[in-house]
Design a protein around this motif. Sequence first.
Motif, PDB file in Angstrom:
ATOM      1  N   THR A  93     -16.563   0.936  10.754  1.00 17.29           N
ATOM      2  CA  THR A  93     -15.853  -0.067   9.649  1.00 17.29           C
ATOM      3  C   THR A  93     -14.770   0.663   9.099  1.00 17.29           C
ATOM      4  N   GLY A  94     -13.920  -0.288   8.625  1.00 12.63           N
ATOM      5  CA  GLY A  94     -12.537   0.275   7.835  1.00 12.63           C
ATOM      6  C   GLY A  94     -11.415   0.515   8.851  1.00 12.63           C
ATOM      7  N   GLN A 118     -17.043  10.192   2.299  1.00 11.21           N
ATOM      8  CA  GLN A 118     -17.060   8.605   2.243  1.00 11.21           C
ATOM      9  C   GLN A 118     -17.544   8.470   1.029  1.00 11.21           C
ATOM     10  N   CYS A 119     -16.993   7.665  -0.127  1.00 14.24           N
ATOM     11  CA  CYS A 119     -17.363   7.289  -1.431  1.00 14.24           C
ATOM     12  C   CYS A 119     -18.352   6.284  -1.277  1.00 14.24           C
ATOM     13  N   ARG A 120     -19.551   6.471  -2.000  1.00 12.85           N
ATOM     14  CA  ARG A 120     -20.585   5.681  -1.958  1.00 12.85           C
ATOM     15  C   ARG A 120     -20.530   4.458  -2.866  1.00 12.85           C
ATOM     16  N   THR A 122     -17.742   3.302  -4.515  1.00 12.98           N
ATOM     17  CA  THR A 122     -16.492   2.694  -4.465  1.00 12.98           C
ATOM     18  C   THR A 122     -16.095   2.652  -3.011  1.00 12.98           C
ATOM     19  N   SER A 123     -14.964   1.958  -2.506  1.00 13.89           N
ATOM     20  CA  SER A 123     -14.745   2.044  -1.080  1.00 13.89           C
ATOM     21  C   SER A 123     -13.680   2.991  -0.827  1.00 13.89           C
ATOM     22  N   GLY A 124     -13.554   3.631   0.633  1.00 14.25           N
ATOM     23  CA  GLY A 124     -12.575   4.455   0.662  1.00 14.25           C
ATOM     24  C   GLY A 124     -13.149   5.815   1.274  1.00 14.25           C
ATOM     25  N   TYR A 209      -9.424  -0.112 -10.989  1.00 10.42           N
ATOM     26  CA  TYR A 209      -9.405   0.698  -9.838  1.00 10.42           C
ATOM     27  C   TYR A 209      -8.051   1.302  -9.659  1.00 10.42           C
ATOM     28  N   HIS A 258      -6.531   9.572   0.146  1.00 13.91           N
ATOM     29  CA  HIS A 258      -7.684   8.591  -0.411  1.00 13.91           C
ATOM     30  C   HIS A 258      -7.267   7.395   0.667  1.00 13.91           C
ATOM     31  N   ASP A 260      -8.100   3.515   1.848  1.00 15.14           N
ATOM     32  CA  ASP A 260      -8.946   2.428   1.628  1.00 15.14           C
ATOM     33  C   ASP A 260      -8.434   1.253   2.054  1.00 15.14           C
ATOM     34  N   GLY A 261      -8.654   0.744   3.201  1.00 18.51           N
ATOM     35  CA  GLY A 261      -8.174  -0.437   3.923  1.00 18.51           C
ATOM     36  C   GLY A 261      -6.996  -0.082   4.412  1.00 18.51           C
TER      37      GLY A 261
END
Length: 507
Positions: A93-94, A118-120, A122-124, A209, A258, A260-261
């Motif tokens: 994913t991502g 991998q952040c748990r 938060t996303s990213g 964020y 970092h 994230d998407g």
Amino acid sequence: MPFLNMNSSKLNLLLNTVNTYLRLNSDVKQTILKKYFKENFTLFWNTTSSNTRYFHSSLKAAQVQKDGVTVLPSPQEVTTILRKNEFNKEFTTGSIKCYDSNQLASNDPIEDTRCEAQCRMTSGLIMGVFDGHGGPACAQVISKRLVDYIAAALLPIETLHKYIQQDPREALVDTFNNRVEILQELKILYERSFRQYLAELANLPHEGYNVPTALEQAIIKIDQDLSKEAVEPYKLNQVINPQTLSVALSGAVACVTHVDGPNLHIANVGDCNAVLGILTEDKEWIAKKITKEHNSENFDELKRIWNEHPDNERKTVIRRDRLLGELAPLRSLGDYRYKWPIEILMKVAVPLIGPKAIPANYHTPPYLTAKPDLYYHRLSTRDKFLILASDGLWDMMTPLQAVKLVGEHMKGKVFFNPLKLPRKNIQLGDINELLLHRKESLKSKPKDRNAATHLIRHAIGGTEYGVDHSRLAHLLSLSPDVSRMFRDDITVTVMYFDSEFLRQCPA
């Protein structure tokens, strides 16, 4: 001339170095002359220099003597050396499909480190490359701790308060390829510093964020903690811990990203670099160098330092293209020999390492900062990969050369997979054409499945006509004192983006 005053061993070392140097092509010669002979002439003529970043050699000699003849490693042995530290991780994913990473030492022990996590909560994904100097201690500690500092700074305020109250606390990140282990007594100390950092975060104003703020806060805070952990025993009249002091007195530059998407944030301190590989509509590769080095070739950085110190220090604050004539990067974490007041250096550092702990012309500290430059890039479908690498790679090739090599690798590595027929009931004639096309295309199949290894192989042994095994084998088998004259430690991470995921992201 200075070399006339050398003893015989140093002279032989120089002659061996020159002999190896003459084997290289012109581009590599220019790089060596510019970076190593110009900046590191003190390796021969001032062996008592306090700056160890470029003088600490490493790689064990792989060449052997057989019947009085030097035997270089075979192609298989070279490949084994190059692939020793490679790693690959795939994601389902991502925006990142997968990444390749690898390291090749020149120092012994290697002073580069890297981290991927991998952040748990938060996303990213967080990925970083750290180039140490003066020993590996600072880079190793930062690579272990920084991801937690960043992940904590990214937490929403409500989540942060809940997290602080957990006992025991769950992990903030899932790390990959985590090979560095910290001593238990240091773990206890670092945990105490991290709890204090969490408490400080809870009292800071939160604007939601905010990745750039989190990256900057985390990097500056961990640098401050390195100092506090080394100096605190002195202030409390306790015995100074030589381990925390060695971490604070060594140093590291860092390039941390970092993702994230479609949002790519990068924080850079020092002279590592991040380069984006972009494929145009005409199928041409473009290299977008996102970061900018903090060194003497960056005039804005020189002006910043000159403006921070009195005019009468203008000739001494930067000498021989180095900070105070010693340090090549003009920003870094650790390196508290260039940050502490002289009284602290006298009481804390001098008893351990002697008068050389205080640089010459040290009048108005701090001379060094760990404040990162921050960059943002919104990923598009044309953005295919990001290369994070220490300057050991960029000393040997340009960003465009690196991007083209990874682009060619992307095209060729599909042939590592078994042939799959495109459809059922395919005709024999079509299968024949498919096989002929595959046979022709197999000529571009790379030797290495891992793109980071592919880059390192070409950085060390590349010529205008491809990789020269004899050059590669020779440079990998140099004795430790000579090896460091030709190259630095090399650390590379290549992140591949998912074009289909990015295509579906809202504008």
